[in-house]
Design an enzyme around this catalytic site. Structure first.
Site, PDB file in Angstrom:
ATOM      1  N   HIS A 262       0.817  -1.204   0.000  1.00 29.00           N
ATOM      2  CA  HIS A 262       0.000   0.000   0.000  1.00 29.00           C
ATOM      3  C   HIS A 262       0.856   1.261   0.000  1.00 29.00           C
ATOM      4  O   HIS A 262       0.374   2.345  -0.313  1.00 29.00           O
ATOM      5  CB  HIS A 262      -0.904  -0.017   1.242  1.00 29.00           C
ATOM      6  CG  HIS A 262      -1.972   1.041   1.229  1.00 29.00           C
ATOM      7  ND1 HIS A 262      -1.676   2.393   1.173  1.00 29.00           N
ATOM      8  CD2 HIS A 262      -3.310   0.954   1.238  1.00 29.00           C
ATOM      9  CE1 HIS A 262      -2.806   3.074   1.170  1.00 29.00           C
ATOM     10  NE2 HIS A 262      -3.806   2.231   1.200  1.00 29.00           N
ATOM     11  N   CYS A 263       2.140   1.138   0.358  1.00 28.21           N
ATOM     12  CA  CYS A 263       2.906   2.360   0.646  1.00 28.21           C
ATOM     13  C   CYS A 263       3.918   2.739  -0.434  1.00 28.21           C
ATOM     14  O   CYS A 263       3.807   3.789  -1.047  1.00 28.21           O
ATOM     15  CB  CYS A 263       3.625   2.183   1.982  1.00 28.21           C
ATOM     16  SG  CYS A 263       2.487   1.928   3.355  1.00 28.21           S
ATOM     17  N   ILE A 264       4.913   1.886  -0.661  1.00 25.26           N
ATOM     18  CA  ILE A 264       6.078   2.303  -1.459  1.00 25.26           C
ATOM     19  C   ILE A 264       5.714   2.631  -2.913  1.00 25.26           C
ATOM     20  O   ILE A 264       6.209   3.620  -3.451  1.00 25.26           O
ATOM     21  CB  ILE A 264       7.203   1.242  -1.369  1.00 25.26           C
ATOM     22  CG1 ILE A 264       7.560   0.971   0.105  1.00 25.26           C
ATOM     23  CG2 ILE A 264       8.444   1.674  -2.141  1.00 25.26           C
ATOM     24  CD1 ILE A 264       7.989   2.182   0.890  1.00 25.26           C
ATOM     25  N   VAL A 266       2.991   3.814  -3.929  1.00 26.97           N
ATOM     26  CA  VAL A 266       1.864   4.755  -3.933  1.00 26.97           C
ATOM     27  C   VAL A 266       2.254   6.119  -3.352  1.00 26.97           C
ATOM     28  O   VAL A 266       2.134   7.161  -3.996  1.00 26.97           O
ATOM     29  CB  VAL A 266       0.684   4.170  -3.109  1.00 26.97           C
ATOM     30  CG1 VAL A 266      -0.436   5.179  -2.958  1.00 26.97           C
ATOM     31  CG2 VAL A 266       0.180   2.878  -3.741  1.00 26.97           C
ATOM     32  N   ASP A 267       2.746   6.089  -2.113  1.00 26.44           N
ATOM     33  CA  ASP A 267       2.932   7.337  -1.357  1.00 26.44           C
ATOM     34  C   ASP A 267       3.830   8.359  -2.045  1.00 26.44           C
ATOM     35  O   ASP A 267       3.536   9.561  -2.001  1.00 26.44           O
ATOM     36  CB  ASP A 267       3.488   7.034   0.046  1.00 26.44           C
ATOM     37  CG  ASP A 267       2.575   6.125   0.838  1.00 26.44           C
ATOM     38  OD1 ASP A 267       1.408   5.951   0.438  1.00 26.44           O
ATOM     39  OD2 ASP A 267       3.032   5.572   1.850  1.00 26.44           O
TER      40      ASP A 267
END
Ligand SMILES: NC(=O)c1ccc[n+]([C@@H]2O[C@H](COP(=O)([O-])OP(=O)(O)OC[C@H]3O[C@@H](n4cnc5c(N)ncnc54)[C@H](O)[C@@H]3O)[C@@H](O)[C@H]2O)c1
Length: 442
Positions: A262-264, A266-267
């Site tokens: 969910h993070c790398i 996307v953010d």
């Protein structure tokens, strides 16, 4: 200072559920609220969908201070404080999608009362808490800083790593006023030993993005080095391990088939999107994203190279993909690079099957669904095996004992008994064979 003895947690996923349980275990009354009726049913059936939270721990929390309801049955107006832990995805063109954050703000706004503390915890760009989030909360006429407190406190949990959600992991918090900052910090100190107070929500938002941009750029750096090592006939894994013996000023990152979760993936785009509003093109972020997004295609090329070496075409080849979760030892397949690897293989005419002990069924980029097959069955069937995610639960001795050809993207072969020319490693080439001449410098 208000005594915040009742908390609402909005969004009960990888971030919200552990936080809800931690507060409940600390003796605080928690109402966990989720928009998904399915999620609420699952939790009330004492089934934890999250690797790091056991069913027993969930059951104990539900028998104590935690209740779980869907949004229609929630009472966020009765809470002293609410934490928002909803997703922050990106659109297909990689722009921020604040839909869930705005949806949660609208929900809270409908119940907001004087004296409440609202803390946004979802990862997002600087200016979200003081901008769109605040604007929606204030629609009913109450004002942040005078009528209610507002803060941003990012989360650092790393699924699959139980140590990352413990109370020893420092937390950051920045409020729209010093009073909001210290109130949110005091609350978080019930579940965290160290809470670092920042001057603003924006600083806390950017600090969280810096952490993830840092990872994304360093992964891109070693992915790029892996491509160079393949051309130079060097082993990137040996080179990284060698550099990692330096006890200061170096941090070990490893290459792989791409980035997921969910993070790398996307953010970082939340920051590059926001930067453009300041006439600032963040080339670091765009370049790192470009390199990491290209890795699945490179893996497909490696499979073609491995098959070619045996006089085989990709078209019609039977390819077994091992591990489709986005990282080892978790059941989380969100944004997994396995999806693009499988689509790329199938797109070139390969017959693909998968094995993942944590994921019963998986969809590739083109929407095809694959059920996880038994390892034994897969090894007997496949012409080549591609290792995308090296779960501990996979029987690696069986893989390297039986497979004729393995494309290893994550160094799963080290320490295994392998035959020369059996394993083609990302960033290193064929194990046990001399590399092609690299050419002499002019
Ligand atoms: N997963 C991680 O490792 C991690 C780590 C740090 C930060 N974060 C950030 O935390 C945030 C949440 O991520 P996550 O992994 O927990 O997501 P998730 O998808 O696991 O969980 C989010 C939950 O929120 C619910 N939800 C969505 N909209 C809602 C609404 N309007 N009202 C109530 N519930 C709603 C969903 O049904 C879901 O259960 C994201 O911003 C993410 O970037 C995630």
């Amino acid at each position: 200072m208000a005594s915040d003895g009742r908390i609402a947690i909005i969004g009960l996923g990888y971030v919200g559920l552990p936080l809800a349980i931690a507060f409940a275990e600390a003796g605080i009354q928690v109402e966990g609220i989720d928009v998904s009726e399915g999620r609420v049913r699952e939790l009330n059936a004492r089934h934890s969908p999250i690797d790091d939270i056991s069913d027993e721990r969930l059951t104990a929390a539900l028998a104590g201070n935690l209740s779980v309801v869907d949004s229609a049955d929630g009472h966020p107006g009765e809470a002293d404080a609410a934490f928002v832990c909803v997703p922050t995805p990106i659109t297909p063109t990689k722009d921020p999608d604040l839909g869930p954050v705005v949806g949660a703000a609208e929900y809270l706004a409908a119940h907001l009362r004087k004296g409440q503390l609202i803390v946004l915890q979802s990862t997002t760009f600087p200016g979200t808490t003081t901008g769109p989030f605040r604007e929606v909360l204030e629609r009913g006429g109450l004002r942040a800083g005078t009528d209610f407190d507002l803060a941003f406190a990012p989360e650092r949990v790393n699924p699959g790593d139980p140590g990352s959600s413990g109370r020893s992991i420092p937390r950051l918090v920045g409020g729209t006023t010093p009073a909001a900052t210290s109130r949110a910090a005091a609350l978080l100190r019930h579940v965290n030993d160290r809470v670092v107070e920042l001057s603003s929500p924006d600083a806390a938002e950017l600090a969280k993005l810096l952490e993830n941009v840092f990872r994304n750029i360093n992964i891109a750096l070693v992915n790029n080095l892996a491509l160079l090592c393949e051309r130079m006939g060097l082993d990137v894994w040996e080179v990284i391990d060698a550099a990692a013996t330096k006890p200061f000023g170096f941090m070990r990152f490893t290459p792989g088939p791409g980035v997921g979760g969910h993070c790398i993936p996307v953010d970082p785009y939340y920051l590059s999107w926001r930067a453009r509003q300041f006439d600032f093109i963040d080339r670091f972020i765009e370049l790192a994203g470009d390199i990491n997004l290209a890795m699945p295609r490179h893996v497909v090329d490696l499979v073609a190279e491995g098959l070619n070496d045996r006089g085989r075409a990709m078209k019609g080849a039977k390819i077994g993909v091992l591990g489709v979760a986005f990282k080892p030892n978790v059941q989380d397949a969100r944004n997994s690079p396995a999806s693009s690897v499988i689509s790329g293989l199938a797109g070139r005419g390969a017959d693909v099957a998968i094995h993942d002990p944590h994921i019963p069924s998986f969809r590739d980029d083109d929407g095809r669904t694959y059920a996880s097959r038994e390892l034994d069955d897969l090894l007997g069937w496949a012409d080549a095996i591609v290792v995308v995610t090296a779960h501990r639960a996979i029987d690696w001795a069986a893989v390297f004992g039986r497979a004729d050809l393995v494309i290893d993207t994550v160094d799963s072969s080290t320490g295994q008994d392998i035959r020369p020319g059996q394993v083609l490693r990302l960033g290193a080439g064929w194990i046990g064979r001399k590399p092609l001449a690299a050419g002499n410098p002019a």
